[in-house]
Design a protein around this motif. Structure first.
Motif, PDB file in Angstrom:
ATOM      1  N   ASN A 178      15.563 -19.259   5.305  1.00  0.00           N
ATOM      2  CA  ASN A 178      15.627 -20.747   5.408  1.00  0.00           C
ATOM      3  C   ASN A 178      15.475 -21.185   6.777  1.00  0.00           C
ATOM      4  O   ASN A 178      14.285 -21.004   7.523  1.00  0.00           O
ATOM      5  CB  ASN A 178      16.920 -21.375   4.801  1.00  0.00           C
ATOM      6  N   ASN A 179      16.636 -21.782   7.593  1.00  0.00           N
ATOM      7  CA  ASN A 179      16.735 -22.044   8.765  1.00  0.00           C
ATOM      8  C   ASN A 179      17.668 -21.383   9.434  1.00  0.00           C
ATOM      9  O   ASN A 179      18.079 -21.675  10.486  1.00  0.00           O
ATOM     10  CB  ASN A 179      16.967 -23.645   8.791  1.00  0.00           C
ATOM     11  N   ASP A 180      17.371 -20.251   9.361  1.00  0.00           N
ATOM     12  CA  ASP A 180      18.595 -19.077  10.035  1.00  0.00           C
ATOM     13  C   ASP A 180      17.505 -17.938  10.576  1.00  0.00           C
ATOM     14  O   ASP A 180      16.695 -17.834  10.275  1.00  0.00           O
ATOM     15  CB  ASP A 180      19.449 -18.482   9.119  1.00  0.00           C
ATOM     16  N   TYR A 181      18.085 -17.458  11.557  1.00  0.00           N
ATOM     17  CA  TYR A 181      17.398 -16.681  12.769  1.00  0.00           C
ATOM     18  C   TYR A 181      18.619 -15.570  13.106  1.00  0.00           C
ATOM     19  O   TYR A 181      19.543 -15.775  13.003  1.00  0.00           O
ATOM     20  CB  TYR A 181      16.791 -17.411  13.885  1.00  0.00           C
ATOM     21  N   ILE A 182      17.871 -14.371  13.549  1.00  0.00           N
ATOM     22  CA  ILE A 182      18.422 -13.515  14.172  1.00  0.00           C
ATOM     23  C   ILE A 182      17.721 -12.781  15.238  1.00  0.00           C
ATOM     24  O   ILE A 182      16.630 -12.623  15.167  1.00  0.00           O
ATOM     25  CB  ILE A 182      18.972 -12.278  13.039  1.00  0.00           C
ATOM     26  N   ASN A 183      18.541 -12.367  16.224  1.00  0.00           N
ATOM     27  CA  ASN A 183      17.908 -11.592  17.368  1.00  0.00           C
ATOM     28  C   ASN A 183      18.418 -10.394  17.482  1.00  0.00           C
ATOM     29  O   ASN A 183      19.537 -10.213  17.966  1.00  0.00           O
ATOM     30  CB  ASN A 183      18.122 -12.533  18.751  1.00  0.00           C
ATOM     31  N   SER A 184      17.812  -9.283  16.927  1.00  0.00           N
ATOM     32  CA  SER A 184      18.593  -8.093  16.772  1.00  0.00           C
ATOM     33  C   SER A 184      18.796  -7.350  17.821  1.00  0.00           C
ATOM     34  O   SER A 184      19.555  -6.621  18.084  1.00  0.00           O
ATOM     35  CB  SER A 184      17.552  -7.187  15.822  1.00  0.00           C
ATOM     36  N   ASN A 185      17.762  -7.566  18.860  1.00  0.00           N
ATOM     37  CA  ASN A 185      18.086  -6.775  20.290  1.00  0.00           C
ATOM     38  C   ASN A 185      19.346  -7.638  20.897  1.00  0.00           C
ATOM     39  O   ASN A 185      19.733  -6.724  21.557  1.00  0.00           O
ATOM     40  CB  ASN A 185      16.794  -7.268  21.175  1.00  0.00           C
ATOM     41  N   LEU A 186      19.710  -8.687  20.875  1.00  0.00           N
ATOM     42  CA  LEU A 186      20.820  -9.275  21.374  1.00  0.00           C
ATOM     43  C   LEU A 186      22.031  -9.253  20.479  1.00  0.00           C
ATOM     44  O   LEU A 186      23.111  -9.092  21.231  1.00  0.00           O
ATOM     45  CB  LEU A 186      20.588 -10.803  21.694  1.00  0.00           C
ATOM     46  N   LEU A 237      11.360 -20.122  18.681  1.00  0.00           N
ATOM     47  CA  LEU A 237      12.573 -19.122  18.334  1.00  0.00           C
ATOM     48  C   LEU A 237      12.091 -17.736  18.298  1.00  0.00           C
ATOM     49  O   LEU A 237      12.406 -16.832  18.827  1.00  0.00           O
ATOM     50  CB  LEU A 237      13.306 -19.196  17.419  1.00  0.00           C
ATOM     51  N   SER A 238      10.807 -17.461  17.548  1.00  0.00           N
ATOM     52  CA  SER A 238       9.814 -16.326  17.621  1.00  0.00           C
ATOM     53  C   SER A 238       9.514 -15.731  18.771  1.00  0.00           C
ATOM     54  O   SER A 238       9.538 -14.604  19.255  1.00  0.00           O
ATOM     55  CB  SER A 238       8.759 -16.434  16.466  1.00  0.00           C
ATOM     56  N   TYR A 239       8.892 -16.642  19.643  1.00  0.00           N
ATOM     57  CA  TYR A 239       8.432 -16.340  21.114  1.00  0.00           C
ATOM     58  C   TYR A 239       9.908 -15.663  21.655  1.00  0.00           C
ATOM     59  O   TYR A 239       9.517 -14.901  22.821  1.00  0.00           O
ATOM     60  CB  TYR A 239       7.909 -17.459  21.690  1.00  0.00           C
ATOM     61  N   ASN A 240      10.935 -16.278  21.699  1.00  0.00           N
ATOM     62  CA  ASN A 240      12.048 -15.803  22.292  1.00  0.00           C
ATOM     63  C   ASN A 240      12.913 -14.674  21.363  1.00  0.00           C
ATOM     64  O   ASN A 240      14.170 -14.601  21.602  1.00  0.00           O
ATOM     65  CB  ASN A 240      13.048 -17.070  22.696  1.00  0.00           C
TER      66      ASN A 240
END
Length: 214
Positions: free
Chosen positions: A169-177, A159-162
């Motif tokens: 925890n198990n939550d992520y955010i893509n600030s650009n998108l 996910l970091s690569y993308n």
């Protein structure tokens, strides 16, 4: 990144689609249009219960109810938001009441985003069904058999690569998108022969999603 955001905005705003128009897109388009027509002030905030009434009427009118019997003999598992059943030798069905989402529109947006990113486990919307007088969505998905335990560090690296950064925890955010991606524990991401399969996803859109700036 700009192209991805443009494509996602086209999908969510109804200006583009992945393949032929589907039932899923049809319902999302109705909910999106209905939301705009129901614009109110903050003190008169649109209620999910009102949205559900409109959605139910639309589903009856468009014959969008799933009429097949769902046998408890085919029950696989259940979580806070859905129940999972075996459908055939290659697919499962999931019955979801959208409890994790403020509105039904958010749930259908999440399905469309999932289908954009993870076509191998794309959701096919089969229709609605009342379960104990609660309106639920029924979706079909390929049945994935894991061959090894999912390494969450590998999920994090992928996910970091993308450009999805771990927020907690198990939550992520893509600030650009302008996209939040949550609840990616090892039951929602399976590993088969070294390949990750995202089978249960929860996407939310932020205000930044609607911005044209990257």
């Amino acid at each position: 990144m700009k192209n991805i955001k443009d494509e996602l905005q086209n999908i969510i705003n109804g200006d583009g689609s992945i393949g032929p128009t589907s039932k899923l897109e049809k319902v999302q388009n109705f909910l999106r249009t209905n939301e705009k027509a129901s614009f109110r002030t903050e003190k008169q905030k649109y209620l999910k219960s009102e949205e559900t009434i409109c959605l139910t009427d639309f589903a009856f009118k468009e014959k969008l109810f799933f009429l097949e019997e769902i046998s408890e003999d085919n029950f696989i598992s259940a979580g806070a938001e859905q129940r999972v059943y075996r459908y055939d030798d290659f697919h499962i069905i999931k019955i979801n009441d959208s409890i994790f989402y403020e509105y039904w529109l958010d749930y259908f947006n999440s399905l469309l985003i999932h289908n954009y990113f993870f076509r191998a486990t794309a959701y096919i919307f089969l229709g609605f069904k009342f379960i104990d007088d609660i309106l639920c969505a029924v979706v079909k998905q390929e049945f994935i058999v894991a061959t090894e335990i999912t390494d969450l560090n590998v999920v994090k690296q992928f996910l970091s690569y993308n450009d999805f950064n771990n927020s907690r925890n198990n939550d992520y955010i893509n600030s650009n998108l302008g996209v939040i991606f949550e609840d990616l524990h090892d039951e929602n991401v399976l590993s088969r022969n070294g390949i990750l399969y995202f089978i249960d996803t929860i996407f939310y859109l932020t205000e930044g999603f609607y911005s044209s700036k990257i």
